[in-house]
Each structure stands twice: as C-alpha cells, then as structure tokens.
Enzyme design. Sequence first.
Site, PDB file in Angstrom:
ATOM      1  N   ASN A   9     -57.956 -62.216  22.234  1.00  0.00           N
ATOM      2  CA  ASN A   9     -58.641 -62.832  20.763  1.00  0.00           C
ATOM      3  C   ASN A   9     -60.045 -62.187  20.659  1.00  0.00           C
ATOM      4  O   ASN A   9     -60.907 -62.944  21.280  1.00  0.00           O
ATOM      5  CB  ASN A   9     -58.284 -64.271  20.833  1.00  0.00           C
ATOM      6  CG  ASN A   9     -58.856 -64.755  19.529  1.00  0.00           C
ATOM      7  OD1 ASN A   9     -59.321 -64.200  18.656  1.00  0.00           O
ATOM      8  ND2 ASN A   9     -59.128 -66.106  19.583  1.00  0.00           N
ATOM      9  N   TRP A  10     -60.325 -61.144  19.723  1.00  0.00           N
ATOM     10  CA  TRP A  10     -61.731 -60.663  19.859  1.00  0.00           C
ATOM     11  C   TRP A  10     -62.436 -61.554  19.019  1.00  0.00           C
ATOM     12  O   TRP A  10     -63.569 -61.577  19.006  1.00  0.00           O
ATOM     13  CB  TRP A  10     -61.718 -59.309  19.271  1.00  0.00           C
ATOM     14  CG  TRP A  10     -61.340 -58.153  20.602  1.00  0.00           C
ATOM     15  CD1 TRP A  10     -60.767 -58.484  21.547  1.00  0.00           C
ATOM     16  CD2 TRP A  10     -60.909 -56.996  19.975  1.00  0.00           C
ATOM     17  NE1 TRP A  10     -60.414 -57.252  22.055  1.00  0.00           N
ATOM     18  CE2 TRP A  10     -60.751 -56.129  21.146  1.00  0.00           C
ATOM     19  CE3 TRP A  10     -61.322 -56.054  18.841  1.00  0.00           C
ATOM     20  CZ2 TRP A  10     -60.253 -55.067  21.316  1.00  0.00           C
ATOM     21  CZ3 TRP A  10     -61.011 -54.504  18.779  1.00  0.00           C
ATOM     22  CH2 TRP A  10     -60.835 -54.102  20.015  1.00  0.00           C
ATOM     23  N   LYS A  11     -61.945 -62.619  18.277  1.00  0.00           N
ATOM     24  CA  LYS A  11     -62.745 -63.322  17.283  1.00  0.00           C
ATOM     25  C   LYS A  11     -63.630 -62.544  16.515  1.00  0.00           C
ATOM     26  O   LYS A  11     -63.052 -61.326  16.107  1.00  0.00           O
ATOM     27  CB  LYS A  11     -63.533 -64.321  18.069  1.00  0.00           C
ATOM     28  CG  LYS A  11     -62.751 -65.301  19.295  1.00  0.00           C
ATOM     29  CD  LYS A  11     -63.319 -66.308  19.689  1.00  0.00           C
ATOM     30  CE  LYS A  11     -62.310 -67.045  20.669  1.00  0.00           C
ATOM     31  NZ  LYS A  11     -62.815 -68.287  21.234  1.00  0.00           N
ATOM     32  N   HIS A  94     -55.644 -71.332  15.180  1.00  0.00           N
ATOM     33  CA  HIS A  94     -56.541 -71.372  16.363  1.00  0.00           C
ATOM     34  C   HIS A  94     -57.604 -72.807  16.151  1.00  0.00           C
ATOM     35  O   HIS A  94     -57.908 -72.816  14.952  1.00  0.00           O
ATOM     36  CB  HIS A  94     -57.498 -70.022  16.420  1.00  0.00           C
ATOM     37  CG  HIS A  94     -58.198 -70.055  17.579  1.00  0.00           C
ATOM     38  ND1 HIS A  94     -59.339 -70.473  17.655  1.00  0.00           N
ATOM     39  CD2 HIS A  94     -57.970 -69.384  18.824  1.00  0.00           C
ATOM     40  CE1 HIS A  94     -60.151 -70.540  18.766  1.00  0.00           C
ATOM     41  NE2 HIS A  94     -59.020 -69.756  19.757  1.00  0.00           N
ATOM     42  N   GLU A  96     -60.672 -72.933  16.176  1.00  0.00           N
ATOM     43  CA  GLU A  96     -61.807 -72.543  15.445  1.00  0.00           C
ATOM     44  C   GLU A  96     -61.550 -72.578  13.884  1.00  0.00           C
ATOM     45  O   GLU A  96     -62.415 -73.106  13.230  1.00  0.00           O
ATOM     46  CB  GLU A  96     -62.536 -71.281  16.142  1.00  0.00           C
ATOM     47  CG  GLU A  96     -63.270 -71.481  17.438  1.00  0.00           C
ATOM     48  CD  GLU A  96     -63.113 -70.216  18.237  1.00  0.00           C
ATOM     49  OE1 GLU A  96     -62.941 -69.213  17.875  1.00  0.00           O
ATOM     50  OE2 GLU A  96     -63.439 -70.225  19.506  1.00  0.00           O
ATOM     51  N   GLU A 166     -54.198 -74.366  24.180  1.00  0.00           N
ATOM     52  CA  GLU A 166     -55.752 -74.267  24.469  1.00  0.00           C
ATOM     53  C   GLU A 166     -56.340 -75.546  24.365  1.00  0.00           C
ATOM     54  O   GLU A 166     -56.719 -75.674  23.164  1.00  0.00           O
ATOM     55  CB  GLU A 166     -56.280 -73.056  23.310  1.00  0.00           C
ATOM     56  CG  GLU A 166     -55.554 -71.823  23.475  1.00  0.00           C
ATOM     57  CD  GLU A 166     -56.475 -70.673  22.882  1.00  0.00           C
ATOM     58  OE1 GLU A 166     -56.671 -69.753  23.430  1.00  0.00           O
ATOM     59  OE2 GLU A 166     -56.938 -70.888  21.626  1.00  0.00           O
ATOM     60  N   GLY A 172     -64.323 -71.102  25.494  1.00  0.00           N
ATOM     61  CA  GLY A 172     -65.558 -70.395  25.556  1.00  0.00           C
ATOM     62  C   GLY A 172     -66.697 -71.267  26.228  1.00  0.00           C
ATOM     63  O   GLY A 172     -67.881 -71.107  26.113  1.00  0.00           O
ATOM     64  N   SER A 212     -61.105 -70.109  28.725  1.00  0.00           N
ATOM     65  CA  SER A 212     -61.722 -69.409  29.699  1.00  0.00           C
ATOM     66  C   SER A 212     -60.908 -68.639  30.749  1.00  0.00           C
ATOM     67  O   SER A 212     -61.220 -68.963  32.036  1.00  0.00           O
ATOM     68  CB  SER A 212     -62.757 -70.610  30.282  1.00  0.00           C
ATOM     69  OG  SER A 212     -63.771 -70.943  29.534  1.00  0.00           O
ATOM     70  N   GLY A 233     -60.189 -65.035  25.019  1.00  0.00           N
ATOM     71  CA  GLY A 233     -61.356 -64.746  24.421  1.00  0.00           C
ATOM     72  C   GLY A 233     -62.157 -63.927  24.720  1.00  0.00           C
ATOM     73  O   GLY A 233     -62.071 -62.885  24.870  1.00  0.00           O
ATOM     74  N   GLY A 234     -63.469 -64.657  25.218  1.00  0.00           N
ATOM     75  CA  GLY A 234     -64.472 -63.858  25.918  1.00  0.00           C
ATOM     76  C   GLY A 234     -64.073 -62.693  26.847  1.00  0.00           C
ATOM     77  O   GLY A 234     -64.751 -61.589  26.758  1.00  0.00           O
TER      78      GLY A 234
HETATM   79  P1  PGA Z   1     -62.189 -68.239  25.669  1.00  0.00           P
HETATM   80  O1  PGA Z   1     -61.466 -68.194  24.244  1.00  0.00           O
HETATM   81  O2  PGA Z   1     -61.232 -67.357  26.646  1.00  0.00           O
HETATM   82  O3  PGA Z   1     -63.523 -67.532  25.355  1.00  0.00           O
HETATM   83  O4  PGA Z   1     -62.362 -69.557  26.222  1.00  0.00           O
HETATM   84  C1  PGA Z   1     -60.077 -68.477  24.231  1.00  0.00           C
HETATM   85  C2  PGA Z   1     -59.406 -68.669  22.611  1.00  0.00           C
HETATM   86  O5  PGA Z   1     -60.471 -69.253  21.930  1.00  0.00           O
HETATM   87  O6  PGA Z   1     -58.396 -67.978  22.417  1.00  0.00           O
END
Ligand code: PGA
Length: 252
Positions: A9-11, A94, A96, A166, A172, A212, A233-234
């Site tokens: 997930n590149w956000k 998600h 966010e 999640e 993050g 993470s 994500g990251g």
């Molecule tokens: P993260 O994000 O791996 O940076 O914790 C995961 C996500 O939000 O899907």
Amino acid sequence: MRKKIIAGNWKMYKLPNEAIKYIEEIAPMVADTTHEVVLCVPYVDLFYTLLTTQGTNIKIGAQNMHYETQGAYTGEISGEMLKSIGTQYVIIGHSERRQYYNETDETVSLKLKKAIECELKPIFCVGETLEQRESGKTEEIIKTQVKIGLSKLEKTQVNNITIAYEPIWAIGTGKTATAEDANNTIKSIRTEIANLYGSDIANEIIILYGGSVKPENAKELFNMSDIDGGLVGGASLNAEEFSKIVNYLKVI
Ligand code: PGA
C-alpha cells in the site's frame, strides 16, 4: 490450501516516473514467486503501473473508490473507472480513510458491494485502536466491522473478498502485533465468518495481517496457521525491501 497474497500500500507516495522505475526494479526480483504480488498505488500512478506490469506477475490495485457508478461527486473515482483501465484490486475501508475521511462500516459495505459488482478484488481492512484494545474490545470491534462490512454481499460473493486485519496502533508505528496475537485475532475473524456464512467459506477466505510488516518479521507472521500474507505500507515503498517480504521464505 489458501494462497498467500503480499500486497503493498503505497499510500500518498510516488510520482509516475518513480512508480515506473520501482516496477522495473522489482519485477525480476519477484518473478518466480508463487505468491500473489499486489501493489496498491495512487490513482495517477494506476495507468503507468498497469502498463509497466504487463507481462509480469504483479497485480495493480487502487486504494479507495466511490460506491456510486457516476454522479456529482467532485474528486471521486468509481469502481467502473478503475475497472475500465484494468485495475485488479482495490483497498476498501483502510483505517486512514475511516479516521480522516469519515468512512463508516456502512459506507465500507456499500463500497464492497460495488467493487464486487465491478469485478474488482477488494482488500477489506478492519482493525482496532489502542484504546479499544486496552479496554478488551478488540474482538467485539472487529466482529462488528466484519459483519456490517460484508452485510450487503450475497453469501456466494463473500470469498471474493480478501480481509486485512490491521491493528491501528501497529500502522506506521514500528510496533507489530506479536505473531500469536495477530493469528488469534485472525482466527476470531474466521470464527465470525463461519458463524455468518459457514465453515467452508471461513476456511477459504484469505485474511492478511497489516501493521509494520518488514523483511525481519514477515516470515514469522506469514508462517502462522491463519495469516495468509500481508498488507504492507512503509516497507513496500522500497523495491528491494518489498521483494524480501514477497520472498520471505528465502529470508534467513
Ligand atoms: P505500515 O502500513 O506497514 O506502514 O504499518 C500498513 C498499512 O497501513 O496498510
């Protein structure tokens, strides 16, 4: 045997030129994996990444969509639009989006229904906050999210959904749920699916862990009985790092 899905997930990261460079770099590194490799990219990167991934085993997804087909919804993108350019996956709900853009279990359920109608593969996110976890409400919260989220689907559509568990406090933050904890919560999601739709669907549905995930913890997490891969994500922003997560079985 459920297949493993490793989704990035590149956000809100990467311009099209950076996205193309990334795909060119990672494609040979994941070419021989048996896992499904997915990258969920910003809207403006979709077309470029779809072109660049042609002839590779990498699938492309969006990170959100609207639940209507069309209309006066300034700034929104429909499932039909995503499908029309060949997008395969879409992240729905998600945390966010729930936190910053007022997504609710109800809007998530409408989006999941629409995504299935558009023949997109939704990655449906659920997860608890730290406060909810500390007050012992994790299972209750997750079960409600799952129940309402899936409520507009026919029983036969349910295993076209991939669920991503999640925990919000792990996104993050560098904090990962322990593999046992993540596995237990995912097991409780399967139990809820079994109660709602029967044990066959519960055993077939793919459930990922997110929060993470890194090359160092991927193997332990993904080797658990009920964790079918990850939403990353990251660590998906760097091609080499993400390829190590895809190839987690080779990491010593
Ligand atoms: P993260 O994000 O791996 O940076 O914790 C995961 C996500 O939000 O899907």
